[in-house]
Design a protein around this motif. Sequence first.
Motif, PDB file in Angstrom:
ATOM      1  N   LEU A 101      27.517   6.010 -66.357  1.00 46.76           N
ATOM      2  CA  LEU A 101      27.160   4.582 -66.066  1.00 46.76           C
ATOM      3  C   LEU A 101      26.794   3.859 -67.667  1.00 46.76           C
ATOM      4  O   LEU A 101      27.323   2.840 -67.874  1.00 46.76           O
ATOM      5  N   LEU A 102      25.952   4.750 -68.506  1.00 47.40           N
ATOM      6  CA  LEU A 102      26.015   4.451 -69.861  1.00 47.40           C
ATOM      7  C   LEU A 102      27.020   4.261 -70.730  1.00 47.40           C
ATOM      8  O   LEU A 102      27.230   3.361 -71.374  1.00 47.40           O
ATOM      9  N   ASP A 103      28.005   5.193 -70.568  1.00 51.03           N
ATOM     10  CA  ASP A 103      29.255   5.150 -71.366  1.00 51.03           C
ATOM     11  C   ASP A 103      30.101   3.723 -71.080  1.00 51.03           C
ATOM     12  O   ASP A 103      30.664   3.262 -71.763  1.00 51.03           O
ATOM     13  N   ALA A 104      29.844   3.394 -69.699  1.00 48.19           N
ATOM     14  CA  ALA A 104      30.650   2.168 -69.448  1.00 48.19           C
ATOM     15  C   ALA A 104      30.169   0.914 -69.932  1.00 48.19           C
ATOM     16  O   ALA A 104      30.968  -0.253 -69.928  1.00 48.19           O
ATOM     17  N   VAL A 105      28.827   0.917 -70.454  1.00 48.31           N
ATOM     18  CA  VAL A 105      28.481  -0.456 -70.874  1.00 48.31           C
ATOM     19  C   VAL A 105      27.665  -0.477 -72.184  1.00 48.31           C
ATOM     20  O   VAL A 105      27.614  -1.305 -72.653  1.00 48.31           O
ATOM     21  N   ARG A 106      27.578   0.796 -72.894  1.00 50.31           N
ATOM     22  CA  ARG A 106      26.798   0.946 -74.221  1.00 50.31           C
ATOM     23  C   ARG A 106      27.662  -0.076 -75.278  1.00 50.31           C
ATOM     24  O   ARG A 106      26.913  -0.396 -75.896  1.00 50.31           O
ATOM     25  N   ASP A 107      29.045  -0.111 -75.213  1.00 50.96           N
ATOM     26  CA  ASP A 107      29.595  -1.279 -76.158  1.00 50.96           C
ATOM     27  C   ASP A 107      29.399  -2.395 -75.884  1.00 50.96           C
ATOM     28  O   ASP A 107      30.002  -3.392 -76.565  1.00 50.96           O
ATOM     29  N   ARG A 108      28.962  -3.019 -74.727  1.00 48.55           N
ATOM     30  CA  ARG A 108      29.024  -4.277 -74.504  1.00 48.55           C
ATOM     31  C   ARG A 108      27.831  -4.906 -73.811  1.00 48.55           C
ATOM     32  O   ARG A 108      27.683  -5.604 -72.766  1.00 48.55           O
ATOM     33  N   LEU A 109      26.593  -4.393 -74.501  1.00 47.95           N
ATOM     34  CA  LEU A 109      25.355  -4.495 -73.685  1.00 47.95           C
ATOM     35  C   LEU A 109      25.017  -5.942 -73.847  1.00 47.95           C
ATOM     36  O   LEU A 109      24.527  -6.478 -73.051  1.00 47.95           O
ATOM     37  N   ALA A 110      25.298  -6.450 -75.262  1.00 47.09           N
ATOM     38  CA  ALA A 110      24.999  -7.987 -75.594  1.00 47.09           C
ATOM     39  C   ALA A 110      25.351  -8.633 -74.341  1.00 47.09           C
ATOM     40  O   ALA A 110      25.034  -9.805 -73.783  1.00 47.09           O
ATOM     41  N   ARG A 127      20.745 -15.652 -61.399  1.00 49.79           N
ATOM     42  CA  ARG A 127      20.740 -15.436 -62.890  1.00 49.79           C
ATOM     43  C   ARG A 127      19.520 -14.965 -62.998  1.00 49.79           C
ATOM     44  O   ARG A 127      18.536 -15.120 -62.597  1.00 49.79           O
ATOM     45  N   ALA A 128      19.785 -13.919 -64.097  1.00 44.11           N
ATOM     46  CA  ALA A 128      18.214 -13.212 -64.613  1.00 44.11           C
ATOM     47  C   ALA A 128      17.544 -14.154 -65.224  1.00 44.11           C
ATOM     48  O   ALA A 128      18.130 -15.124 -66.047  1.00 44.11           O
ATOM     49  N   GLY A 129      16.185 -14.013 -65.361  1.00 45.23           N
ATOM     50  CA  GLY A 129      15.094 -14.788 -65.877  1.00 45.23           C
ATOM     51  C   GLY A 129      14.306 -14.104 -67.287  1.00 45.23           C
ATOM     52  O   GLY A 129      13.596 -14.643 -67.880  1.00 45.23           O
ATOM     53  N   LEU A 130      14.707 -12.705 -67.332  1.00 44.62           N
ATOM     54  CA  LEU A 130      14.227 -12.119 -68.580  1.00 44.62           C
ATOM     55  C   LEU A 130      15.358 -10.976 -68.881  1.00 44.62           C
ATOM     56  O   LEU A 130      15.959 -10.579 -68.083  1.00 44.62           O
ATOM     57  N   ILE A 131      14.975 -10.661 -69.963  1.00 45.07           N
ATOM     58  CA  ILE A 131      15.667  -9.026 -70.453  1.00 45.07           C
ATOM     59  C   ILE A 131      14.611  -7.917 -70.488  1.00 45.07           C
ATOM     60  O   ILE A 131      13.396  -8.172 -71.070  1.00 45.07           O
ATOM     61  N   LYS A 132      14.786  -6.931 -69.827  1.00 43.40           N
ATOM     62  CA  LYS A 132      13.822  -5.881 -70.140  1.00 43.40           C
ATOM     63  C   LYS A 132      14.549  -4.588 -70.448  1.00 43.40           C
ATOM     64  O   LYS A 132      15.686  -4.064 -70.238  1.00 43.40           O
ATOM     65  N   VAL A 133      13.922  -4.187 -71.560  1.00 46.01           N
ATOM     66  CA  VAL A 133      14.352  -3.002 -72.471  1.00 46.01           C
ATOM     67  C   VAL A 133      13.005  -2.064 -72.204  1.00 46.01           C
ATOM     68  O   VAL A 133      12.050  -1.932 -72.099  1.00 46.01           O
ATOM     69  N   ALA A 134      13.408  -0.747 -73.143  1.00 49.62           N
ATOM     70  CA  ALA A 134      12.123   0.280 -73.297  1.00 49.62           C
ATOM     71  C   ALA A 134      12.446   0.942 -74.434  1.00 49.62           C
ATOM     72  O   ALA A 134      13.340   1.122 -75.120  1.00 49.62           O
ATOM     73  N   GLY A 135      11.074   1.316 -75.028  1.00 50.21           N
ATOM     74  CA  GLY A 135      10.956   2.212 -76.214  1.00 50.21           C
ATOM     75  C   GLY A 135      10.675   3.258 -75.748  1.00 50.21           C
ATOM     76  O   GLY A 135      10.854   3.990 -74.453  1.00 50.21           O
ATOM     77  N   GLY A 136      10.438   4.459 -76.847  1.00 48.66           N
ATOM     78  CA  GLY A 136      10.177   5.883 -76.533  1.00 48.66           C
ATOM     79  C   GLY A 136       8.668   6.057 -76.649  1.00 48.66           C
ATOM     80  O   GLY A 136       7.958   5.104 -76.880  1.00 48.66           O
ATOM     81  N   THR A 145      16.990   1.747 -79.641  1.00 47.48           N
ATOM     82  CA  THR A 145      17.081   0.758 -80.799  1.00 47.48           C
ATOM     83  C   THR A 145      18.511  -0.026 -80.485  1.00 47.48           C
ATOM     84  O   THR A 145      18.625  -1.129 -80.716  1.00 47.48           O
ATOM     85  N   LEU A 146      19.444   0.823 -79.953  1.00 49.06           N
ATOM     86  CA  LEU A 146      20.743   0.045 -79.503  1.00 49.06           C
ATOM     87  C   LEU A 146      20.408  -0.859 -78.220  1.00 49.06           C
ATOM     88  O   LEU A 146      21.084  -2.073 -78.535  1.00 49.06           O
ATOM     89  N   THR A 147      19.427  -0.715 -77.390  1.00 50.40           N
ATOM     90  CA  THR A 147      19.283  -1.822 -76.413  1.00 50.40           C
ATOM     91  C   THR A 147      18.540  -2.723 -76.920  1.00 50.40           C
ATOM     92  O   THR A 147      18.859  -4.090 -76.533  1.00 50.40           O
ATOM     93  N   MET A 148      17.751  -2.490 -77.768  1.00 46.21           N
ATOM     94  CA  MET A 148      16.875  -3.695 -78.417  1.00 46.21           C
ATOM     95  C   MET A 148      17.787  -4.677 -79.466  1.00 46.21           C
ATOM     96  O   MET A 148      17.396  -5.881 -79.352  1.00 46.21           O
ATOM     97  N   ARG A 149      18.717  -4.125 -79.980  1.00 41.33           N
ATOM     98  CA  ARG A 149      19.380  -4.998 -80.618  1.00 41.33           C
ATOM     99  C   ARG A 149      20.273  -5.833 -79.797  1.00 41.33           C
ATOM    100  O   ARG A 149      20.450  -7.051 -80.126  1.00 41.33           O
ATOM    101  N   ALA A 150      20.783  -5.362 -78.644  1.00 39.22           N
ATOM    102  CA  ALA A 150      21.593  -6.058 -77.585  1.00 39.22           C
ATOM    103  C   ALA A 150      20.756  -7.021 -77.353  1.00 39.22           C
ATOM    104  O   ALA A 150      21.084  -8.437 -76.890  1.00 39.22           O
ATOM    105  N   ALA A 151      19.550  -6.581 -76.857  1.00 40.73           N
ATOM    106  CA  ALA A 151      18.586  -7.855 -76.239  1.00 40.73           C
ATOM    107  C   ALA A 151      18.109  -9.036 -77.283  1.00 40.73           C
ATOM    108  O   ALA A 151      18.162 -10.019 -76.702  1.00 40.73           O
TER     109      ALA A 151
END
Length: 294
Positions: A101-110, A127-136, A145-151
């Motif tokens: 699943l991650l492989d399918a979206v990793r390059d187009r997250l934004a 339509r979504a009303g927020l973007i949720k990401v996660a730290g370590g 870092t990848l997901t936060m850059r896209a966010a």
Amino acid sequence: MVSTVRTVLGEVPADRLGVVDAHDHLFIRSPQLPGKELDDVADAAARLAGFGALGGGTVVQWTPYGMGRRTAELPALSRTSGVHIIAATGLHQAAHYAGELLDAVRDRLAELFVGELTEGIGATGVRAGLIKVAGGFHGLDEHATLTMRAAAEAHHRTLAPIAVHLELGTGALDVLDLLCGELGVRPESVILGHLNRSPDFTVHRLAAEAGAFLAFDGPSRTNHGTDWRMPDALRALADAGFGDRLLLGGDTVTPDTPGMPYLLRRVRPRLELTLGKELVDQLLVANPARVYAW
């Protein structure tokens, strides 16, 4: 111009949200929680009804992409209960996904995030009303870092708020350094979640001074029994002038979590005893109306 919040039934004036559970889940599933999925529509309806009966007006579901959001069910649940629901796009920690699943979206997250914010989630039209990401844990790994850059890119293109899962409440300042320092996200559009799980009052103060919103969300579990510190943490921040930056949530993630009614049935009166009703009303009504408005 009236600020609006994007709910699953469309735009709602921010001052119509009422009492807000600023971080919760009606539906969620993860390989990290086998056999503990929240996937029952009747149960979700009961929890929403219980929340509404106690005066709740809005629930913000932080469940992101690929974690069983059941977005198609949300409009009917909102209509039946009379409770507004805000849905999320975004991506959690890598451990919550199968590799393919991650492989399918990793390059187009934004693009994924922007599409779900502007066009809708799948074929639901919601339509979504927020973007949720996660730290370590005490930092940011490569996936975070990848997901936060896209966010951040999605935020700049839409102005959607970004909600961040902090692992056991840690890493808040690393998140702000990346999102707001390097990537230019407005700090008032960032919500740092789970700060109740790491009662480090100095970090709380620094995050508030940076301009972010601070969420104290979810009851203690055995590995982070910190509920008893939350009133003191909130009071310290309010006394320092940051009462307008604080949020409360229930964070129901497994069937044995007390649930969103618990936020109003137990947490609210406890905090009113120690903080006063005026401040608690601000945390539940005024503050979420500001941060979730676009």
